[in-house]
Design a protein around this motif. Structure first.
Motif, PDB file in Angstrom:
ATOM      1  N   SER A  56      12.320 -54.298  23.226  1.00 51.95           N
ATOM      2  CA  SER A  56      13.511 -55.026  23.680  1.00 51.95           C
ATOM      3  C   SER A  56      14.686 -54.109  23.998  1.00 51.95           C
ATOM      4  O   SER A  56      15.726 -54.559  24.454  1.00 51.95           O
ATOM      5  N   ILE A  96       3.419 -59.128  21.852  1.00 47.94           N
ATOM      6  CA  ILE A  96       4.410 -58.164  21.388  1.00 47.94           C
ATOM      7  C   ILE A  96       4.471 -58.098  19.862  1.00 47.94           C
ATOM      8  O   ILE A  96       4.561 -57.005  19.292  1.00 47.94           O
ATOM      9  N   ALA A  97       4.419 -59.238  19.202  1.00 53.90           N
ATOM     10  CA  ALA A  97       4.453 -59.264  17.733  1.00 53.90           C
ATOM     11  C   ALA A  97       3.227 -60.011  17.231  1.00 53.90           C
ATOM     12  O   ALA A  97       3.310 -61.162  16.799  1.00 53.90           O
ATOM     13  N   ILE A 127      11.459 -60.928  25.970  1.00 57.71           N
ATOM     14  CA  ILE A 127      11.936 -61.156  24.600  1.00 57.71           C
ATOM     15  C   ILE A 127      13.263 -61.909  24.629  1.00 57.71           C
ATOM     16  O   ILE A 127      13.472 -62.851  23.849  1.00 57.71           O
ATOM     17  N   ASP A 144       5.783 -55.538  13.147  1.00 62.97           N
ATOM     18  CA  ASP A 144       6.144 -56.477  14.211  1.00 62.97           C
ATOM     19  C   ASP A 144       7.593 -56.307  14.647  1.00 62.97           C
ATOM     20  O   ASP A 144       7.892 -56.290  15.838  1.00 62.97           O
ATOM     21  N   THR A 145       8.496 -56.174  13.671  1.00 60.52           N
ATOM     22  CA  THR A 145       9.901 -55.964  14.010  1.00 60.52           C
ATOM     23  C   THR A 145      10.058 -54.665  14.803  1.00 60.52           C
ATOM     24  O   THR A 145      10.780 -54.615  15.805  1.00 60.52           O
ATOM     25  N   LEU A 197       4.756 -64.875  22.277  1.00 59.14           N
ATOM     26  CA  LEU A 197       5.224 -63.689  21.559  1.00 59.14           C
ATOM     27  C   LEU A 197       4.068 -62.834  21.050  1.00 59.14           C
ATOM     28  O   LEU A 197       4.235 -61.662  20.736  1.00 59.14           O
ATOM     29  N   VAL A 236       8.833 -55.285  18.324  1.00 60.98           N
ATOM     30  CA  VAL A 236       9.784 -56.085  19.094  1.00 60.98           C
ATOM     31  C   VAL A 236      10.996 -55.231  19.463  1.00 60.98           C
ATOM     32  O   VAL A 236      11.450 -55.249  20.606  1.00 60.98           O
ATOM     33  N   SER A 271      16.203 -57.658  16.081  1.00 66.15           N
ATOM     34  CA  SER A 271      14.791 -57.996  16.246  1.00 66.15           C
ATOM     35  C   SER A 271      14.258 -58.645  14.974  1.00 66.15           C
ATOM     36  O   SER A 271      13.468 -59.582  15.016  1.00 66.15           O
TER      37      SER A 271
END
Length: 907
Positions: free
Chosen positions: A705, A807-808, A776, A697-698, A804, A701, A723
């Motif tokens: 971003s 994206i995550a 984001i 996920d990080t 969110l 993101v 992130s």
RNA sequence: GCCCCCGUGGCGGAAUGGCAGACGCAGUGGACUUAAAAUCCAUCGCCUUUUGGCGUGCGGGUUCGAUCCCCGCCGGGGGCACCA
């Protein structure tokens, strides 16, 4: 470490959460797209094929043996957030990923590792699947395949068969009512047989071989003689790119010869007009449209007119740039040419033929060559026509000094070639030097628009092992025969040695041979093609790997259909014009994301096949890809030591010295460079490292971003922390780190409510327009605000998590569950912004263009009132110098702009 | 050479005619801590430092107002390579 709360969002917890949700999604068939009918109709009962379809397509990946670096998934993360966003908006999203596994790179990798390409390809696909699956991408697993699968290859060969069995009739009406359509070749044969269409020799009197020649000049897939770069030293034919300026092979530096070879081509030139016309209706980046237009060849040219020896000369230059190129211009005033002895016989004959007969020359240009006069040398000289009085004469513009294909090795030889290719009396009265001729041409140029198709037919044969075999056999008289559909697929035989044969590098008389030709058992067949059992030889060339990538997006729709390459009902449901919000009648995939390196060839070839299949009635859409988006590349810093050697980027220490960042490796100062990510620059970062150190996920993101999706961006590992902190803060806002339970307030203050609403508004627009970076940023603003509250309001937490999610997805599913929901977020409706009115807004008062005062005013203030209010402010009065303003511009409620008398005077 | 795109803090980038620098990184100061990490708070374009002045590659223009629109430069990237 000892004190870390047990429910902190650490990389270890992130991994646990990610694997948990990936398993749930997989077990529940969460990303199954629903077909209109058939076995894939129900998509796990969730969608039942009733929703509007939305197709999201990634460019077909090639399963490289090198493994992925963090740049590769960029496009996949982008299509994934779009897919998830569209699902939440209620669309039936079709998102699948297959593999483009034939072709030279796969074969070379296999040769290098001493294994069979099928084995290495399968291993590479497995590895790539593993690396990608850890990202949590929402592909429909039922729709994945590789071009090398016999079931897929069968249909690639089937499409080739349709192209071979069709011709282009420029007068026939196609389904959309316009002129120009592909038709079955049988229709043409009937016209020949009936005499409706004339041939030089009566059709009935022609031999099978002669008939075949005639038909091949019409077929959309046809066989003919073409030139290739033959390198006996490597035992292979080379692309022009692989031949050095000295005429040697880039690898090995062996001599390269031009050879005529009988090979397959695709008559894409017949579709040039339509490929150009339909570009306008597509939602594609303008640069890509421009590149295609340029490639297809309806580019602007220049007509240069000037006088030579009293005669008017006109020259048309398809490349406007050539006139100002540092090249020279030579104008012969007669047609008699004395060609160098050294030139190959073929080239001489073609040259003379072309030069002496403009008509013949023009027709040969149209059929396959980009330049009217230079086709025999193919790019050596940009030869052009000039009209001198009533005569057509050749013009040369060249900056090449060496042309080894023709035996011209250096400056001296090049002069020889030039001198012998011009007239004996080079009209010195007009221009003494080439520079003067050039200057005159420049000055007198007439900027008229002209049309010439430079587009050339698409060479479709490869003398390689690892590609689709052609469904073609040859009878003993040398005539080619198409294998009936029931014979498909024609599978590759396994060869003990599939490498190209080696030859004497200096033997220019040798000819390339396809590896398949070595297997006599496979090549020689006895078949009954309708007229009894006869002996045939198989075609031993294979198709280029464009073939498989030309139509894969169609197979995703009905991957298991045994009767059709694409099921007609699914074609209509997913791709037909106006199938959802498309504003024109072209149809096609809703969104296609990939690198700009495919701006021309792949996209052009796929469009061509699509149009042929449309003409023949197999497809409902005129274009394959309605919207195209090019993502940028991930680049990376690389570091060199004092000797210029690359040092590992991961072990660089940065320090601040005199306010500037400087870099050290093992105590030694190093330089920073910028370039591609890869092993050679020692700056490669793999997705696996990211999963381990931060979680998927990080990683997602961070990649989304970094900046606008369409831009290339530098990978900066330090920035990933931002992130990660964002997700950690979000986690802490919702979850008690000690207990792991959600801790939220059921109340929400109005300030938070307003911010939430504003965020929903902004993020929705950003997601719609594929700007995840600003989406984001807005979510971080909201999250930072939530951090400042004693307890996070539930409504805000749920809004955050929904927004969110695309994206995550993993952390959001987990938080959603902790907030007490039992259903996946995948189909939870995207939040809607409430209609609400700001009561008070800030108004800016400018004097002479500078902000001098800020006022808090009612949002619905009237312009007159606002003007009065602004003028009553003490500071404003001061800046106006006590006088009335010269001019007042009022844009309620945001701005009042005043022009002072003194300010005007100064100006 | 021609065509297209792009020039904004130390860095990645926001703002597309209306308060330049959102958001993130790095930096600086502080709180907490035996200490470090983590976390939190503050600060963070330049000059004066008080009201202010100057700032979006450079020079012009349009406009009440320009990072944004127009003209001319300068700098960077991509395409023009028949190639998978």
């Amino acid at each position: 470490m000892i004190d870390a709360p047990s429910w902190r969002y650490t990389p270890a917890l992130a991994e646990k959460i990610e694997l948990k949700w990936q398993k749930i999604w997989k077990d529940e068939g969460c990303f199954f797209a629903a077909n209109a009918e058939g076995p894939l109709r129900d998509g796990e009962g969730r969608l039942a094929g009733k929703r509007k379809p939305y197709t999201v397509l990634d460019m077909f990946p090639f399963p490289s043996g090198k493994g992925l670096h963090v740049g590769h998934p960029l496009g996949y993360i982008a299509t994934d957030f779009v897919s998830r966003f569209k699902r939440m908006q209620g669309y039936n999203v079709l998102h699948a990923l297959g593999f483009d596994a034939f072709g030279l790179p796969a074969e070379q990798f296999a040769i290098a590792t001493g294994q069979h390409p099928r084995k290495t390809t399968e291993e590479n696909i497995a590895n790539m699947r593993r690396q990608l699956s850890r990202l949590g991408l929402s592909f429909d697993p039922r729709r994945s395949f590789a071009t090398t699968d016999p079931d897929y290859m069968k249909w690639t060969q089937w499409i080739f068969a349709r192209l071979y069995s069709s011709y282009y009739d420029p007068d026939f009406l196609r389904p959309d009512g316009k002129k120009g359509c592909a038709r079955p070749i049988e229709d043409l044969i009937k016209e020949f047989e009936s005499g409706k269409r004339k041939t030089q020799k009566p059709w009935q009197q022609m031999s099978a071989k002669e008939k075949s020649e005639v038909l091949n000049s019409f077929r959309l897939a046809y066989i003919s003689d073409s030139f290739v770069n033959w390198c006996p030293g490597l035992g292979t034919v080379l692309a022009n790119e692989e031949v050095t300026k000295e005429g040697k092979s880039e690898r090995g530096n062996w001599p390269v010869y031009r050879k005529k070879l009988r090979q397959w081509s695709m008559r894409i030139t017949a579709y040039a007009d339509r490929l150009l016309e339909d570009l306008d209706g597509l939602d594609w980046p303008e640069t890509v449209k421009a590149m295609q237009k340029n490639w297809i060849g309806k580019c602007e040219g220049l007509k240069a007119a000037f006088e030579v020896a009293g005669e008017k000369v006109e020259v048309f230059l398809p490349y406007p740039s050539l006139l100002s190129h540092p090249s020279f211009l030579v104008l012969p005033s007669s047609l008699s040419l004395d060609l160098p002895e050294k030139w190959p016989k073929d080239a001489k004959e073609e040259w003379k033929e072309g030069a002496s007969s403009p008509k013949a020359l023009f027709s040969s240009f149209k059929s396959s060559h980009p330049y009217p006069l230079a086709h025999s040398m193919d790019g050596v000289f940009s030869g052009l026509f000039a009209r001198v009085g009533e005569k057509n004469v050749p013009v040369f513009i060249s900056d090449y000094v060496s042309e080894p294909h023709l035996g011209i090795e250096g400056e001296e030889d090049a002069k020889f070639a030039r001198i012998h290719s011009i007239d004996q009396n080079p009209s010195p009265s007009a221009f003494d030097t080439e520079e003067e001729a050039l200057k005159a041409a420049k000055e007198k140029r007439i900027g008229e628009r002209e049309q010439r198709y430079r587009l050339r037919d698409w060479l479709f044969s490869r003398q390689r092992y690892w590609g689709e075999p052609f469904p073609i056999v040859y009878s003993e008289d040398g005539v080619e025969h198409l294998l009936p559909d029931s014979f498909l697929p024609v599978n590759l035989p396994s060869l003990p040695d599939y490498r190209p044969k080696s030859f004497d590098p200096d033997d220019s008389s040798s000819l390339p041979t396809a590896p398949l030709a070595r297997n006599e058992e496979w090549v020689q067949v006895e078949l009954d093609l309708g007229d009894g059992l006869k002996k045939y030889r198989r075609e031993t060339n294979t198709m280029p790997n464009w073939a498989g990538s030309c139509w894969y997006y169609l197979r995703y729709l009905s991957p298991k259909d045994e009767k059709h390459f694409v099921n007609p009902a699914e074609d209509r449901y997913f791709l037909s014009p106006f199938h959802n919000d498309q504003s024109n009648d072209l149809g096609g995939v809703d969104l296609y994301v990939g690198g700009v390196e495919h701006a021309v060839l792949h996209l052009l070839y796929a469009r061509f096949w699509h149009k042929v299949l449309y003409d023949l009635g197999y497809l409902s859409s005129r274009e394959p890809f309605y919207k195209l988006f090019n993502q940028g590349y991930v680049q990376a810093y690389a570091y060199t030591d004092s000797r210029g050697q690359y040092v590992p980027a991961s072990q660089i220490e940065s320090r601040f010295e005199d306010g500037k960042e400087v870099f050290y490796f093992e105590g030694e100062r190093v330089n920073r460079e910028f370039g591609k990510m890869g092993k050679s620059l020692k700056n490669m970062v793999t997705p696996d490292e990211m999963y381990e150190n931060y979680g998927a996920d990080t990683f997602r993101v961070y990649e989304m971003s970094m900046g606008p999706l369409s831009d290339s961006r530098p990978w900066n590992l330090k920035d990933v922390a931002g992130s990660q902190r964002f997700l950690q803060r979000l986690w802490r806002n919702v979850v008690d780190e000690q207990t792991g339970e959600a801790h939220v307030s059921e109340e929400m203050d109005s300030k938070t409510g307003r911010l939430l609403n504003k965020t929903i508004e902004g993020v929705s627009a950003d997601m719609e327009e594929m700007r995840p970076n600003t989406a984001i940023a807005k979510l971080i603003v909201l999250n930072n605000h939530l951090t400042s509250l004693p307890l996070c309001p539930r409504a805000a937490a749920e809004g955050m998590v929904k927004m969110l999610f695309p994206i995550a997805p993993h952390i959001c599913e987990e938080l959603w569950e902790k907030l007490g929901h039992s259903q996946t977020l995948s189909f939870t409706p995207w939040p809607k912004a409430q209609e609400w009115k700001e009561e008070e807004v800030v108004c800016v008062v400018q004097v002479d263009g500078k902000v001098r005062c800020r006022l808090s005013v009612p949002a619905d203030i009237d312009e007159k009132d606002l003007e009065r209010l602004a003028l009553s402010q003490e500071t404003v009065k001061q800046w106006l110098g006590g006088e009335d303003p010269l001019k007042v511009i009022c844009r309620a409620p945001k701005i009042v702009s005043l022009v002072s008398r003194s300010g005007r005077k100064e100006k």
